[in-house]
Design a protein around this motif. Structure first.
Motif, PDB file in Angstrom:
ATOM      1  N   ASP B 102      16.256  18.988   7.858  1.00 15.47           N
ATOM      2  CA  ASP B 102      15.391  18.849   8.928  1.00 15.47           C
ATOM      3  C   ASP B 102      15.121  20.219   9.554  1.00 15.47           C
ATOM      4  N   ALA B 103      14.254  20.735  10.673  1.00 14.33           N
ATOM      5  CA  ALA B 103      14.045  22.169  10.928  1.00 14.33           C
ATOM      6  C   ALA B 103      15.173  22.583  11.466  1.00 14.33           C
ATOM      7  N   VAL B 104      15.970  22.127  12.239  1.00 12.84           N
ATOM      8  CA  VAL B 104      16.913  22.457  12.847  1.00 12.84           C
ATOM      9  C   VAL B 104      18.106  23.132  11.794  1.00 12.84           C
ATOM     10  N   ASP B 105      18.338  22.237  10.734  1.00 10.82           N
ATOM     11  CA  ASP B 105      19.125  22.482   9.693  1.00 10.82           C
ATOM     12  C   ASP B 105      18.822  23.858   8.857  1.00 10.82           C
ATOM     13  N   ASN B 106      17.388  23.541   8.653  1.00  8.43           N
ATOM     14  CA  ASN B 106      16.980  24.816   7.944  1.00  8.43           C
ATOM     15  C   ASN B 106      17.203  26.199   8.574  1.00  8.43           C
ATOM     16  N   ILE B 107      16.594  26.191   9.975  1.00  6.87           N
ATOM     17  CA  ILE B 107      16.656  27.415  10.677  1.00  6.87           C
ATOM     18  C   ILE B 107      17.911  27.718  10.854  1.00  6.87           C
ATOM     19  N   ASP B 133       8.978  27.944  22.868  1.00  9.58           N
ATOM     20  CA  ASP B 133       8.407  28.071  24.068  1.00  9.58           C
ATOM     21  C   ASP B 133       7.838  29.476  24.145  1.00  9.58           C
ATOM     22  N   ASN B 134       8.605  30.544  23.605  1.00 14.08           N
ATOM     23  CA  ASN B 134       7.942  32.083  23.701  1.00 14.08           C
ATOM     24  C   ASN B 134       6.871  32.163  22.720  1.00 14.08           C
ATOM     25  N   SER B 135       6.828  31.634  21.450  1.00 14.17           N
ATOM     26  CA  SER B 135       6.351  31.865  20.652  1.00 14.17           C
ATOM     27  C   SER B 135       5.007  31.025  20.185  1.00 14.17           C
ATOM     28  N   GLY B 136       5.141  29.775  20.663  1.00 18.25           N
ATOM     29  CA  GLY B 136       4.096  28.882  20.502  1.00 18.25           C
ATOM     30  C   GLY B 136       4.066  28.211  19.111  1.00 18.25           C
ATOM     31  N   LEU B 137       4.900  28.269  18.570  1.00 21.36           N
ATOM     32  CA  LEU B 137       5.331  27.933  16.937  1.00 21.36           C
ATOM     33  C   LEU B 137       5.671  26.782  16.875  1.00 21.36           C
ATOM     34  N   SER B 138       5.127  25.613  17.361  1.00 23.14           N
ATOM     35  CA  SER B 138       5.724  24.311  17.530  1.00 23.14           C
ATOM     36  C   SER B 138       5.789  23.451  16.148  1.00 23.14           C
ATOM     37  N   ALA B 139       7.096  22.755  15.833  1.00 22.66           N
ATOM     38  CA  ALA B 139       7.319  22.153  14.685  1.00 22.66           C
ATOM     39  C   ALA B 139       8.104  21.007  14.858  1.00 22.66           C
ATOM     40  N   PRO B 140       7.933  19.712  14.366  1.00 21.84           N
ATOM     41  CA  PRO B 140       9.016  18.743  14.480  1.00 21.84           C
ATOM     42  C   PRO B 140      10.279  19.142  14.086  1.00 21.84           C
ATOM     43  N   LEU B 141      11.206  18.877  15.012  1.00 19.62           N
ATOM     44  CA  LEU B 141      12.632  19.694  14.759  1.00 19.62           C
ATOM     45  C   LEU B 141      13.471  18.560  13.911  1.00 19.62           C
ATOM     46  N   ASN B 142      13.387  17.312  14.064  1.00 18.74           N
ATOM     47  CA  ASN B 142      14.386  16.359  13.768  1.00 18.74           C
ATOM     48  C   ASN B 142      13.940  15.660  12.461  1.00 18.74           C
ATOM     49  N   ILE B 143      12.593  15.799  11.810  1.00 23.52           N
ATOM     50  CA  ILE B 143      12.569  14.960  10.469  1.00 23.52           C
ATOM     51  C   ILE B 143      12.714  16.015   9.386  1.00 23.52           C
ATOM     52  N   PRO B 144      12.993  15.458   8.291  1.00 30.66           N
ATOM     53  CA  PRO B 144      13.222  16.386   6.880  1.00 30.66           C
ATOM     54  C   PRO B 144      11.925  17.329   6.856  1.00 30.66           C
ATOM     55  N   VAL B 145      12.233  18.539   6.444  1.00 24.76           N
ATOM     56  CA  VAL B 145      11.020  19.530   6.267  1.00 24.76           C
ATOM     57  C   VAL B 145       9.981  18.896   5.246  1.00 24.76           C
ATOM     58  N   THR B 149       3.872  19.086   7.472  1.00 32.65           N
ATOM     59  CA  THR B 149       2.617  19.950   6.682  1.00 32.65           C
ATOM     60  C   THR B 149       3.130  21.249   6.268  1.00 32.65           C
ATOM     61  N   VAL B 150       2.224  21.807   5.330  1.00 30.69           N
ATOM     62  CA  VAL B 150       2.350  22.963   5.057  1.00 30.69           C
ATOM     63  C   VAL B 150       2.481  24.075   6.201  1.00 30.69           C
ATOM     64  N   GLY B 151       1.358  23.796   7.066  1.00 32.43           N
ATOM     65  CA  GLY B 151       1.598  24.553   8.177  1.00 32.43           C
ATOM     66  C   GLY B 151       2.826  24.732   9.074  1.00 32.43           C
ATOM     67  N   GLU B 152       3.197  23.405   9.305  1.00 39.69           N
ATOM     68  CA  GLU B 152       4.284  23.209  10.020  1.00 39.69           C
ATOM     69  C   GLU B 152       5.724  23.743   9.448  1.00 39.69           C
ATOM     70  N   ARG B 153       5.655  23.779   8.135  1.00 38.71           N
ATOM     71  CA  ARG B 153       6.863  24.455   7.140  1.00 38.71           C
ATOM     72  C   ARG B 153       6.665  25.885   7.460  1.00 38.71           C
ATOM     73  N   GLN B 154       5.602  26.467   7.378  1.00 37.23           N
ATOM     74  CA  GLN B 154       5.431  27.899   7.713  1.00 37.23           C
ATOM     75  C   GLN B 154       5.936  28.501   9.079  1.00 37.23           C
ATOM     76  N   ARG B 155       5.589  27.465  10.154  1.00 39.70           N
ATOM     77  CA  ARG B 155       6.183  27.790  11.553  1.00 39.70           C
ATOM     78  C   ARG B 155       7.642  27.849  11.445  1.00 39.70           C
TER      79      ARG B 155
END
Lengths: 358, 505
Positions: B102-107, B133-145, B149-155
């Motif tokens: 997921d996003a957290v693990d990837n980050i 919150d600071n960047s406005g780059l929101s993405a679901p954090l807890n589902i596998p990347v 979507t492509v857009g969310e992955r970029q974020r």
């Protein structure tokens, strides 16, 4: 620190010289255990060389050993090209061998011109079924073929033991678990008098040539390569993925089955449970050494057979353990695989690079 | 802006075999500056940035970075760890995420010590949430990347760089997959972060955003520096001519007469795994001789729509009517047989078999034609002749028809796909993100080909996240949101943006 980078170009001299360097390195490595076992190095290697090239007989033994390896090597190479991981060549070999023993020991008492092709066809069919089933399970249920083919090997060997104690058991065999002998007219002809080498080698070479040609030149080979190399693009382009997988499964299994046919109806003349010393698994190594190219399989099989036969002969002549032969084989394989890696990649020392740019 | 230099690339050169990717390129970056790196595909922008980040080792030249105190030291070349330690972060054009995490693990991947057995996930989540919150780059954090979507992955990619406390951020085409509003928000946030002393290099093809958001523009052409201007002194013509060496023009959109329907989708539904895989009872008619632009943020049903028309997906309900006949068997081969040309979104994955030759890739959809095979054997002479002709007609440049297709550049791979599709004179063309990642020259070529096919009478569905492209090319515009269409007459960017966000205008 070191880094590994793909080579931009692969130099021809390096490609040609590499097998020689790898082989030399393997011999140097294997010299360590040989010395520890108390065998003089020079003499040992002399016997190893002579064990392959020393006489017509020695050379024919090497070709005899290479024959099943070409079949199983092709079986692995073709399946792997389609990313169908057939680890079950050993089991398919025994299926082919059982078919040969079942057909060739007296069910049909016909002339060789009919009997030999019948044995071959049934042997191929038996091997093919042994791979079609895992492929169908993969397609239908997404069952991992690495697991299914690997486990089928054990099931088939146990089935073989049952057959050798039951339906296929030789009534004249003094209780040994072995099949009746193949009828004389069902045996593949010998290539030379008083040698073990038989026509299986020609069938193997023919199979390799046809496989190489079909892979590159036929529509079937085109689809196979496309499916193996990029399944997504193949599907997008409307290629029939499932039928490609099933046909290559059938052909791969049939080739492994042929290895069994050739060992039973070419070499041994009857079937036992120790027919194959792991030809199915060694076929995978052959295929990888060959870079999954059918033509390369022939060369890789000859190489591995040479090391096996030569090392065997050496261990007998020098009176050292035959396990040393296995060590030589392993060292040779490791060196060739490492060498193959080095032709494609280069290792760079990063520290010296940045130092030189200062 | 202050004028403290933070990064200096000095006389970097890099070649791959005989191809010179960078030749004597120098670049300076100042603290708090947003520098746009411009150039055509193959101009060497990505190579340059990869040397900065340690992925490639330059043949010559060196890189100097300032630490927090402003003291300059030389960066160890070819060492991403060193680049990260020096505060350099890079967001790649091709994502480098592990799809099953997921996003957290990837980050956090690689940012945590390997030796510690426990991970402080909640602390990481808190920090990521703060960055969001600071960047406005929101993405679901807890589902596998892999399911984003492509857009969310970029974020997620950008967050991953921010998570490492970078002082120099490199973005390789960051807005290719964002809505105009999202892109604007992203740049506003980048501007804010820049004001807070982050230094940014971004690679882009979109002149509009380069002009709107950068402070300074550096242009590469054929691996060399060709110019550097302050954005305040630049205009579109000026930088475009620097990039390509000559002036370029966009193809004019001419109003043509619209013909009969070539494709009708009737009450079609696909219930995918989630919102982004679903189509909700859609109706659509595409006429011959028109380009229908489908705008929208990625993940709003474009993927199933494209999958359906390419024959890769089957609908649960509804009908596909092509050229007045219902398509009963929906699969790629049938769609090709019914003369649907498909330009896939992911051209590397779905468009070509990289290890097979250019010539083979050109006939992969036409294998059954008598021209190319005889009793199951390939007619190699015809195949290579066919390839040579198409390579010339479509100006595909590269090492020739016998070379593996993966040796072509992105733009030339797209031209190869165009050649394969347009050569068959399809009735209907699905062009899914056909210019993503292409340089201006290649993108203009795609546009010309689409217009040419339209004028010949083909019906074209153009799915694009580049609103400018849709506004330039489309005769009619649909906006996709949440698996459904909104048809609109408007050509106003802001209004379209609202529709894309699901707010009915």
């Amino acid at each position: 620190m070191i880094r590994i980078e793909a080579r931009d170009t692969q130099s021809l001299a390096w490609n040609l010289g590499l097998p020689v360097i790898s082989a030399t390195l393997a011999l140097l490595l294997a010299a360590i255990p040989l010395t520890l076992a108390g065998a003089p190095i020079g003499e040992s290697y002399f016997y190893m060389f002579m064990g392959v090239f020393g006489s017509k007989f020695a050379f024919s033994e090497m070709l005899t050993r290479a024959t099943p390896l070409i079949f199983t090597g092709l079986a692995a190479a073709l399946a792997f090209r389609a990313k169908l991981w057939n680890i079950g060549a050993e089991g398919q070999l025994y299926l082919g061998a059982m078919a040969a023993a079942a057909i060739g020991t007296g069910v049909f008492d016909v002339s060789g011109i009919i009997l030999i092709p019948t044995i071959i066809v049934f042997g191929c069919a038996a091997g093919a079924i042994g791979m079609i089933v895992p492929a169908a399970l993969k397609i239908r249920f997404d069952a991992d073929e690495v697991v299914t083919t690997l486990l089928l090997n054990f099931i088939i060997v146990i089935f073989l033991q049952y057959m050798l104690e039951g339906p296929l058991k030789d009534p004249m065999g003094l209780g040994w678990p072995q099949s009746s002998p193949i009828m004389d007219q069902g045996m593949l002809p010998k290539v030379m008098e008083r040698m073990r080498i038989h026509y299986g080698i020609f069938i193997a070479l023919l199979c390799a040539a046809v496989a190489q040609f079909m892979l590159i030149r036929s529509v079937w080979g085109f689809k196979l390569r496309a499916v193996g190399e990029n399944m997504h693009a193949a599907r997008h382009a409307g290629l029939p993925i499932n039928s490609s997988l099933l046909t290559v499964a059938a052909i791969s299994g049939a080739l492994a089955g042929l290895a069994g046919v050739s060992e039973v109806a070419g070499l041994k003349g009857y079937l036992t449970a120790d027919l194959s010393p792991g030809f199915g698994y060694t076929g995978i190594v052959v295929a990888m050494l060959a870079g999954l190219s059918p033509a390369g399989v022939v060369i890789a099989a000859l190489f591995i057979a040479s090391v096996f036969v030569g090392a065997d002969s050496m261990s007998r002549a020098m009176g050292v353990s035959s396990y040393l032969a296995d060590l030589v084989v392993s060292a040779a394989l490791l060196c060739v695989l490492l060498g193959g890696f080095l032709t494609k990649y280069k290792i760079i020392s990063v520290a010296s690079q940045s130092g030189s740019s200062r | 802006m202050n004028y403290k230099k933070v990064l200096s690339l000095k006389n970097l050169s890099k070649s791959f075999g005989r191809i010179v990717a960078n030749q004597d390129v120098s670049l300076d970056l100042y603290q708090g500056e947003i520098l746009a790196l411009l150039g055509e595909n193959g101009a060497g922008k990505t190579t340059l940035m990869n040397m900065l980040f340690g992925h490639y080792i330059p043949d010559s030249g060196h890189i100097e970075v300032a630490d927090e105190t402003g003291h300059f030291s030389e960066l160890t070349l070819g060492n991403p760890q060193g680049a990260i330690a020096a505060g350099i972060g890079m967001v790649h054009q091709h994502f480098t995420l592990a799809e099953n995490l997921d996003a957290v693990d990837n980050i956090t991947l690689g940012a945590e010590p390997l030796r510690s057995l426990r991970r402080n996930r909640s602390k990481a989540e808190k920090k990521i949430q703060y960055l969001i919150d600071n960047s406005g780059l929101s993405a679901p954090l807890n589902i596998p990347v892999g399911r984003l979507t492509v857009g969310e992955r970029q974020r997620v990619e950008i967050l991953k760089a921010l998570y490492r406390n970078v002082r120099i951020l490199v973005l390789d085409e960051p807005t290719a997959v964002l809505t105009p509003q999202e892109a604007d928000t992203l740049f506003e946030n980048i501007a804010a972060m820049a004001a807070d002393s982050l230094s940014v290099i971004f690679i882009s093809h979109k002149l509009r955003e380069v002009l709107a958001f950068s402070h300074r523009i550096s242009v590469l052409r054929l691996g060399k520096n060709v110019g550097e201007i302050d954005t305040s002194e630049a205009d579109e013509q000026k930088i475009a001519s620097l990039m390509v060496g000559t002036k370029t023009s966009h193809p004019e959109r001419m109003v043509t007469s619209v013909g009969s329907p070539v494709l009708r989708l009737e009450n079609l539904s696909i219930a995918g795994r989630g919102r982004r895989d679903s189509l909700k009872n859609i109706n659509l008619t595409v006429f011959s001789g028109e380009i229908l632009g489908v705008a929208g943020v990625s993940g709003n049903g474009q993927a199933p729509l494209a999958g359906l028309i390419s024959g890769m997906l089957r609908p649960e309900a509804g009908q596909i009517i092509l050229d007045n006949q219902e398509v009963k068997q929906i699969n790629p081969a049938e769609m090709i047989a019914k003369r649907v040309g498909r330009i896939p979104e992911d051209r590397h994955r779905d468009g070509i078999v990289g290890s097979m030759s250019v010539a083979e890739n050109l006939i992969i959809e036409g294998l059954n034609e008598k021209k190319f095979q005889n009793y199951g054997m390939l007619k190699r002479e015809n195949i290579s002749k066919h390839a040579e002709a198409l390579l010339t007609d479509y100006d595909v440049r590269g090492p020739g028809s016998a070379a593996p297709a993966q040796l072509l550049s992105g733009g030339n791979i797209q031209k190869l796909i165009l050649a394969r599709v347009f050569h068959e004179k399809p009735l209907l063309i699905l062009a899914n993100q056909p210019t993503r990642g292409l340089d201006m020259g290649a993108a203009a070529d795609v546009a010309h080909r689409l217009i040419e096919a339209r004028d010949r009478g083909a019906g074209i569905i153009l799915i694009s996240e580049d609103l400018d492209e849709i506004l330039r090319l489309a005769d009619r515009i649909l906006v996709m949101h949440d698996g459904a269409f909104v048809e609109t007459e408007t050509r106003d960017r802001a209004e379209l943006g609202l529709l894309m966000a699901g707010q009915a205008a």
